[in-house]
Design a protein around this motif. Structure first.
Motif, PDB file in Angstrom:
ATOM      1  N   GLY A   1       0.793  -1.224   0.000  1.00 22.23           N
ATOM      2  CA  GLY A   1       0.000   0.000   0.000  1.00 22.23           C
ATOM      3  C   GLY A   1       0.825   1.273   0.000  1.00 22.23           C
ATOM      4  O   GLY A   1       0.284   2.371  -0.047  1.00 22.23           O
ATOM      5  N   ASP A   2       2.156   1.148   0.036  1.00 21.25           N
ATOM      6  CA  ASP A   2       2.986   2.351  -0.097  1.00 21.25           C
ATOM      7  C   ASP A   2       2.976   2.770  -1.566  1.00 21.25           C
ATOM      8  O   ASP A   2       2.766   1.946  -2.450  1.00 21.25           O
ATOM      9  N   SER A   3       3.166   4.053  -1.827  1.00 21.62           N
ATOM     10  CA  SER A   3       3.123   4.481  -3.225  1.00 21.62           C
ATOM     11  C   SER A   3       4.045   5.669  -3.468  1.00 21.62           C
ATOM     12  O   SER A   3       4.431   6.377  -2.526  1.00 21.62           O
ATOM     13  N   ARG A   4       4.426   5.845  -4.725  1.00 23.13           N
ATOM     14  CA  ARG A   4       5.291   6.964  -5.120  1.00 23.13           C
ATOM     15  C   ARG A   4       4.869   7.415  -6.505  1.00 23.13           C
ATOM     16  O   ARG A   4       4.638   6.584  -7.378  1.00 23.13           O
ATOM     17  N   SER A   5       4.780   8.718  -6.713  1.00 21.88           N
ATOM     18  CA  SER A   5       4.550   9.208  -8.065  1.00 21.88           C
ATOM     19  C   SER A   5       5.821   9.903  -8.521  1.00 21.88           C
ATOM     20  O   SER A   5       6.365  10.743  -7.813  1.00 21.88           O
ATOM     21  N   ILE A   6       6.306   9.523  -9.692  1.00 20.05           N
ATOM     22  CA  ILE A   6       7.599   9.996 -10.171  1.00 20.05           C
ATOM     23  C   ILE A   6       7.404  10.735 -11.487  1.00 20.05           C
ATOM     24  O   ILE A   6       6.846  10.170 -12.428  1.00 20.05           O
ATOM     25  N   THR A   7       7.857  11.966 -11.549  1.00 22.35           N
ATOM     26  CA  THR A   7       7.690  12.746 -12.788  1.00 22.35           C
ATOM     27  C   THR A   7       8.785  12.374 -13.791  1.00 22.35           C
ATOM     28  O   THR A   7       9.795  11.741 -13.431  1.00 22.35           O
ATOM     29  N   TYR A   8       8.593  12.823 -15.018  1.00 20.93           N
ATOM     30  CA  TYR A   8       9.621  12.601 -16.037  1.00 20.93           C
ATOM     31  C   TYR A   8      10.945  13.244 -15.626  1.00 20.93           C
ATOM     32  O   TYR A   8      12.017  12.672 -15.845  1.00 20.93           O
ATOM     33  N   ALA A   9      10.894  14.428 -15.006  1.00 21.25           N
ATOM     34  CA  ALA A   9      12.144  15.078 -14.583  1.00 21.25           C
ATOM     35  C   ALA A   9      12.840  14.239 -13.512  1.00 21.25           C
ATOM     36  O   ALA A   9      14.063  14.030 -13.566  1.00 21.25           O
ATOM     37  N   GLN A  10      12.061  13.747 -12.551  1.00 20.97           N
ATOM     38  CA  GLN A  10      12.661  12.941 -11.480  1.00 20.97           C
ATOM     39  C   GLN A  10      13.208  11.616 -12.016  1.00 20.97           C
ATOM     40  O   GLN A  10      14.290  11.182 -11.633  1.00 20.97           O
ATOM     41  N   LEU A  11      12.448  11.009 -12.924  1.00 20.22           N
ATOM     42  CA  LEU A  11      12.894   9.725 -13.485  1.00 20.22           C
ATOM     43  C   LEU A  11      14.186   9.926 -14.290  1.00 20.22           C
ATOM     44  O   LEU A  11      15.113   9.113 -14.227  1.00 20.22           O
ATOM     45  N   THR A  12      14.245  11.024 -15.014  1.00 19.96           N
ATOM     46  CA  THR A  12      15.448  11.337 -15.795  1.00 19.96           C
ATOM     47  C   THR A  12      16.657  11.485 -14.868  1.00 19.96           C
ATOM     48  O   THR A  12      17.724  10.911 -15.119  1.00 19.96           O
ATOM     49  N   GLU A  24      17.059  10.257 -11.885  1.00 20.67           N
ATOM     50  CA  GLU A  24      17.374   8.974 -11.262  1.00 20.67           C
ATOM     51  C   GLU A  24      18.137   8.076 -12.249  1.00 20.67           C
ATOM     52  O   GLU A  24      19.094   7.392 -11.872  1.00 20.67           O
ATOM     53  N   VAL A  25      17.723   8.079 -13.493  1.00 18.50           N
ATOM     54  CA  VAL A  25      18.405   7.249 -14.493  1.00 18.50           C
ATOM     55  C   VAL A  25      19.819   7.783 -14.739  1.00 18.50           C
ATOM     56  O   VAL A  25      20.772   7.002 -14.873  1.00 18.50           O
ATOM     57  N   LYS A  26      19.970   9.106 -14.733  1.00 21.83           N
ATOM     58  CA  LYS A  26      21.320   9.662 -14.916  1.00 21.83           C
ATOM     59  C   LYS A  26      22.231   9.238 -13.759  1.00 21.83           C
ATOM     60  O   LYS A  26      23.387   8.869 -13.963  1.00 21.83           O
ATOM     61  N   ARG A  27      21.695   9.305 -12.537  1.00 16.54           N
ATOM     62  CA  ARG A  27      22.491   8.873 -11.373  1.00 16.54           C
ATOM     63  C   ARG A  27      22.889   7.403 -11.513  1.00 16.54           C
ATOM     64  O   ARG A  27      24.056   7.043 -11.331  1.00 16.54           O
ATOM     65  N   ALA A  28      21.900   6.590 -11.841  1.00 18.31           N
ATOM     66  CA  ALA A  28      22.186   5.156 -11.961  1.00 18.31           C
ATOM     67  C   ALA A  28      23.194   4.907 -13.079  1.00 18.31           C
ATOM     68  O   ALA A  28      24.098   4.070 -12.935  1.00 18.31           O
ATOM     69  N   ALA A  29      23.069   5.653 -14.185  1.00 21.53           N
ATOM     70  CA  ALA A  29      24.012   5.480 -15.295  1.00 21.53           C
ATOM     71  C   ALA A  29      25.431   5.823 -14.836  1.00 21.53           C
ATOM     72  O   ALA A  29      26.393   5.128 -15.189  1.00 21.53           O
ATOM     73  N   ASN A  30      25.558   6.861 -14.022  1.00 26.24           N
ATOM     74  CA  ASN A  30      26.884   7.216 -13.510  1.00 26.24           C
ATOM     75  C   ASN A  30      27.456   6.108 -12.630  1.00 26.24           C
ATOM     76  O   ASN A  30      28.646   5.800 -12.700  1.00 26.24           O
ATOM     77  N   VAL A  31      26.604   5.518 -11.807  1.00 33.22           N
ATOM     78  CA  VAL A  31      27.071   4.426 -10.946  1.00 33.22           C
ATOM     79  C   VAL A  31      27.510   3.228 -11.795  1.00 33.22           C
ATOM     80  O   VAL A  31      28.577   2.652 -11.592  1.00 33.22           O
ATOM     81  N   MET A  51      16.836  -0.588 -16.166  1.00 34.45           N
ATOM     82  CA  MET A  51      16.817  -0.898 -17.597  1.00 34.45           C
ATOM     83  C   MET A  51      17.251   0.323 -18.411  1.00 34.45           C
ATOM     84  O   MET A  51      18.062   0.221 -19.330  1.00 34.45           O
ATOM     85  N   LEU A  52      16.708   1.487 -18.060  1.00 36.57           N
ATOM     86  CA  LEU A  52      17.028   2.691 -18.829  1.00 36.57           C
ATOM     87  C   LEU A  52      18.473   3.146 -18.615  1.00 36.57           C
ATOM     88  O   LEU A  52      19.094   3.697 -19.524  1.00 36.57           O
ATOM     89  N   ALA A  53      19.005   2.901 -17.415  1.00 40.86           N
ATOM     90  CA  ALA A  53      20.396   3.284 -17.163  1.00 40.86           C
ATOM     91  C   ALA A  53      21.338   2.434 -18.019  1.00 40.86           C
ATOM     92  O   ALA A  53      22.325   2.929 -18.574  1.00 40.86           O
ATOM     93  N   VAL A  54      21.017   1.157 -18.128  1.00 45.44           N
ATOM     94  CA  VAL A  54      21.819   0.262 -18.968  1.00 45.44           C
ATOM     95  C   VAL A  54      21.722   0.732 -20.424  1.00 45.44           C
ATOM     96  O   VAL A  54      22.729   0.879 -21.128  1.00 45.44           O
ATOM     97  N   ALA A  55      20.483   1.016 -20.874  1.00 50.67           N
ATOM     98  CA  ALA A  55      20.272   1.458 -22.253  1.00 50.67           C
ATOM     99  C   ALA A  55      20.999   2.771 -22.530  1.00 50.67           C
ATOM    100  O   ALA A  55      21.552   2.981 -23.612  1.00 50.67           O
ATOM    101  N   ARG A  56      21.005   3.654 -21.547  1.00 47.45           N
ATOM    102  CA  ARG A  56      21.634   4.963 -21.713  1.00 47.45           C
ATOM    103  C   ARG A  56      23.118   4.829 -22.025  1.00 47.45           C
ATOM    104  O   ARG A  56      23.700   5.629 -22.744  1.00 47.45           O
ATOM    105  N   ALA A  66      25.043   9.669  -6.228  1.00 45.63           N
ATOM    106  CA  ALA A  66      25.765   9.921  -7.484  1.00 45.63           C
ATOM    107  C   ALA A  66      25.305  11.231  -8.118  1.00 45.63           C
ATOM    108  O   ALA A  66      24.246  11.757  -7.783  1.00 45.63           O
ATOM    109  N   SER A  67      26.086  11.717  -9.029  1.00 46.80           N
ATOM    110  CA  SER A  67      25.739  12.955  -9.732  1.00 46.80           C
ATOM    111  C   SER A  67      24.574  12.714 -10.690  1.00 46.80           C
ATOM    112  O   SER A  67      24.477  11.663 -11.323  1.00 46.80           O
ATOM    113  N   ALA A  68      23.696  13.710 -10.792  1.00 43.40           N
ATOM    114  CA  ALA A  68      22.574  13.630 -11.728  1.00 43.40           C
ATOM    115  C   ALA A  68      22.911  14.310 -13.046  1.00 43.40           C
ATOM    116  O   ALA A  68      22.027  14.641 -13.830  1.00 43.40           O
ATOM    117  N   GLU A  69      24.205  14.562 -13.251  1.00 44.97           N
ATOM    118  CA  GLU A  69      24.658  15.087 -14.550  1.00 44.97           C
ATOM    119  C   GLU A  69      25.120  13.906 -15.389  1.00 44.97           C
ATOM    120  O   GLU A  69      26.031  13.177 -14.997  1.00 44.97           O
TER     121      GLU A  69
END
Ligand code: 6R9
Length: 651
Positions: free
Chosen positions: A105-116, A118-125, A151-156, A246-249
């Motif tokens: 029952g926990d939930s999170r809403s993630i915007t495109y900016a936030q998802l972007t 997060e994926v940049k951070r993961a890609a850096n890691v 998945m998107l970090a790998v693709a990036r 990690a950096s979000a750049e």
């Protein structure tokens, strides 16, 4: 199966699109016209309209070396940036990409900016862990936002993901890690299912003990279940220690349109799963095109929900790549449909005002069994398009879906496609096509199919035949990982330059296509593909088993169910006295070896198996038995009395 087809044949209802729906639909007749007059030109237009190219392509299709296709070959793009950065750049950063609902029952809403970010951070890691273009990363995660991020970090990075469904066993995971020589595994401590935490990290540890390739250098672990996990210093890292800080750049580099995007393993006719390989530009084009037109997506207003797990192709194309490339807002749900109560899905539809729902017939049939009063407790009026995938949807289930879930007047689209096809191939277009319950209907614009007999001649009239795809398509598989010969043999040997899908089909008098199930030894259980050979080899790997035969028997809820017939070793006869216990032990064994989805519904212990003179097991007869029918023609058996003996043992 036959009963189902008979029902389908009786069903003569047609549903015209309502004028209001048609007036607002994103698709119209012109798509079919344009694709028919210039197929390649049509796909080129879709690729330019739906995808952002860093370097525009000049060549559409290179089919000079069939069956190895190249689509948009000289174009360059970054798949992840297409799903993320470009929406932020276009001013939609505040749009919700994912409404995530955890099972407890926990939930999170993630915007495109936030998802972007997060994926940049993961890609850096990931880059810091040495992952770069072409490296393989195994992903073994529950349905949490981090699965999409991973998945998107790998693709990036231009690397290749291999998502392994969280229900698969350590053995299955190990063989997939070895086959792809994955350098990194991304997992979680555990996830929620049916109100309990199921462990994942311990399964990864076990898999890495079993994996013989030694390719894995690191394991990145998301904290979700809170369950206790073992830790290998130097190898294991927490996601929240690394990604969060990690950096979000991160600037997305462009890769060739044919850069591999992912490998996804699926069952074939042999015991060894095939690593289906998909690449970037063509895959993304067809995933985005079909997601937009088959579901009539209006990204500004729709809330879309595909219930598939990212461990399957439907989760790849219609949870991750299609919807995100189209800038859709979607729901992602972690758990099972009935946790903590049987109305959970409908509660989610009401909560997020879901307007497009895409699910599988097996789910619809289990809701049918529970009755309409459960969905009727919720407000489902936000729904305006319903989709089905994974197996034929029987007309009764189609009608129930439309009426009870859809309120009686909204379109239901039955979509036929496969892991190999990458995206939807046969489906009605809502607002355009008259709908016919039980039939997947027509190829989507730009796709050419035919129905052939065994000799490759088109079948006329209403006769059933084999479904083939006659022209290469953008999201087609590019091969089987590490096994080009098997790729040619499996799909291209039978009909030369036409793709053999492995499904039976027929066309009705309107030209609509009806799928008739697999024609090979692949079963379809709850929309999941399972191989008879794989389960048989798991059964014979058990020390008690001498021989095993597996069949897919018709099942009211799951479509087909796994039924096994096993001969025990004579040397074990003393040890195995209780037949019921032995069969329970073997069911458990398959579940541990392959995964719970492969657990046989029944294991019958028998003394003999029906074989032809050349020693081939006659599965047809076993299927008759498993489905409770009179056993068919036994004259080709080496010993015709065998079936009588087996029937006695089984009944
Ligand atoms: C997307 C997916 C593919 C097999 C396919 C066929 C069956 C899928 C279907 C359908 C009838 C539909 N199948 N959709 N049969 N009508 N709408 O399910 O991929 O897991 O690879 O399975 O599923 O038999 O060949 P995958």
């Amino acid at each position: 199966m036959t009963a189902q087809i008979d029902h389908a044949l009786e069903e003569i209802r047609r549903f015209r699109p309502s004028p209001e729906f048609a007036a607002q639909a994103v698709a119209d007749e012109s798509l079919y016209r344009r694709a028919a007059e210039d197929r390649l030109g049509f796909w080129a237009e879709q690729a330019r309209e739906l995808i952002q190219w860093e370097t525009p392509f000049t060549e559409v299709l290179d089919w000079t070396n069939p069956p190895f296709a190249r689509w948009f070959g000289d174009g360059r793009l970054n798949v992840a940036a297409n799903c993320l950065d470009r929406h932020v750049d276009a001013g939609y950063g505040d749009r919700v990409a994912i409404h995530w609902e955890g099972e407890p029952g926990d939930s999170r809403s993630i915007t495109y900016a936030q998802l972007t970010d997060e994926v940049k951070r993961a890609a850096n890691v990931l880059a810091g862990l040495g992952i770069g273009q072409g490296d393989r990363v195994a992903i073994y995660l529950p349905m949490i936002p981090e699965a999409v991020v991973a998945m998107l970090a790998v693709a990036r990075l231009g690397a290749i993901h291999s998502v392994v469904f969280g229900g698969f066993s350590a053995d299955s995971l190990a063989s997939r890690i070895d086959d792809a020589e994955a350098k990194l595994v991304i997992t979680a401590d555990g996830g929620y299912r049916k109100g309990k935490v199921f462990p994942l990290k311990p399964v990864v540890d076990d898999a890495l003990d079993r994996a013989t390739g030694g390719s894995v250098q690191n394991v990145l672990v998301v904290q979700r279940g809170g369950n206790e996990v073992g830790w290998t210093e130097g190898r294991d890292q927490w996601w929240h220690d690394t990604v969060a800080t990690a950096s979000a750049e991160h600037t997305a580099e462009a890769f060739d349109a044919e850069n591999p995007l992912f490998i996804l393993y699926t069952s074939g006719t042999t015991g060894k799963p095939k690593g289906i390989l998909h690449t970037s530009g063509g895959y993304l084009t067809q995933a985005a095109f079909t997601h937009k037109n088959v579901f009539d997506l209006h990204p500004e207003t729709d809330v879309y929900w595909c219930t598939a797990d990212v461990g399957w192709i439907t989760g790849h194309s219609y949870v991750v790549y299609g919807p995100l490339a189209n800038g859709a807002t979607q729901v992602l749900y972690e758990g099972t449909p009935d946790s903590p109560h049987p109305g959970r899905w409908w509660e989610i539809v009401e909560k997020y005002r879901v307007s497009i729902l895409y699910t599988a017939p097996t789910a619809i049939r289990s809701f049918m069994k529970l009755g309409r009063q459960i969905p009727h407790e919720f407000n489902l009026r936000s729904l305006r398009v319903l989709g089905s995938v994974g197996e034929p949807i029987n007309p009764e289930a189609w009608i129930w879906y439309r009426h009870v879930i859809g309120g009686g007047s909204i379109p239901v689209v039955d979509t036929w496609w496969q892991t190999e096809t990458g995206a939807i191939m046969i489906s009605a277009l809502p607002g355009v096509t008259d709908l016919k319950p039980g039939s997947a209907q027509v190829p989507v614009p730009g796709i050419s199919v035919d129905i052939l007999d065994d000799d490759g001649k088109p079948v006329g009239g209403e006769d059933g035949g084999l479904l083939v795809i006659t022209e290469p398509w953008p999201s087609m598989l590019r091969g089987i990982w590490g096994d080009p010969e098997r790729f040619k043999e499996t799909y291209w040997e039978k009909f030369g330059d036409k793709y053999f899908a492995g499904d039976g089909a027929r066309r009705d008098e309107d030209g609509d296509i009806w799928l008739l199930g697999r024609v090979d030894d692949v079963m379809n259980v709850s929309g999941h593909r399972l191989s008879t050979a794989e389960i048989e080899s798991s059964l014979v790997a058990h020390p008690w088993t001498a021989e095993a035969a597996v069949v897919g028997a018709a099942d009211e809820t799951t479509g087909q169910a796994v039924v096994a017939f096993v001969i025990l070793k004579a040397s074990q006869a003393d040890r195995v006295t209780d037949v019921a216990e032995a069969s329970e032990e073997l069911r458990r064994h398959v579940a541990t070896q392959i995964g719970a989805i492969a657990r046989p519904r029944q294991v019958f212990i028998v003394n003999e198996l029906p074989k032809t003179r050349s020693g081939k097991i006659m599965r047809r007869l076993l299927r008759d038995l498993a489905e409770g029918r009179q056993v068919g023609d036994t004259t080709t058996l080496a010993d015709t009395s065998v079936m009588t003996a087996i029937t006695e043992q089984v009944r």
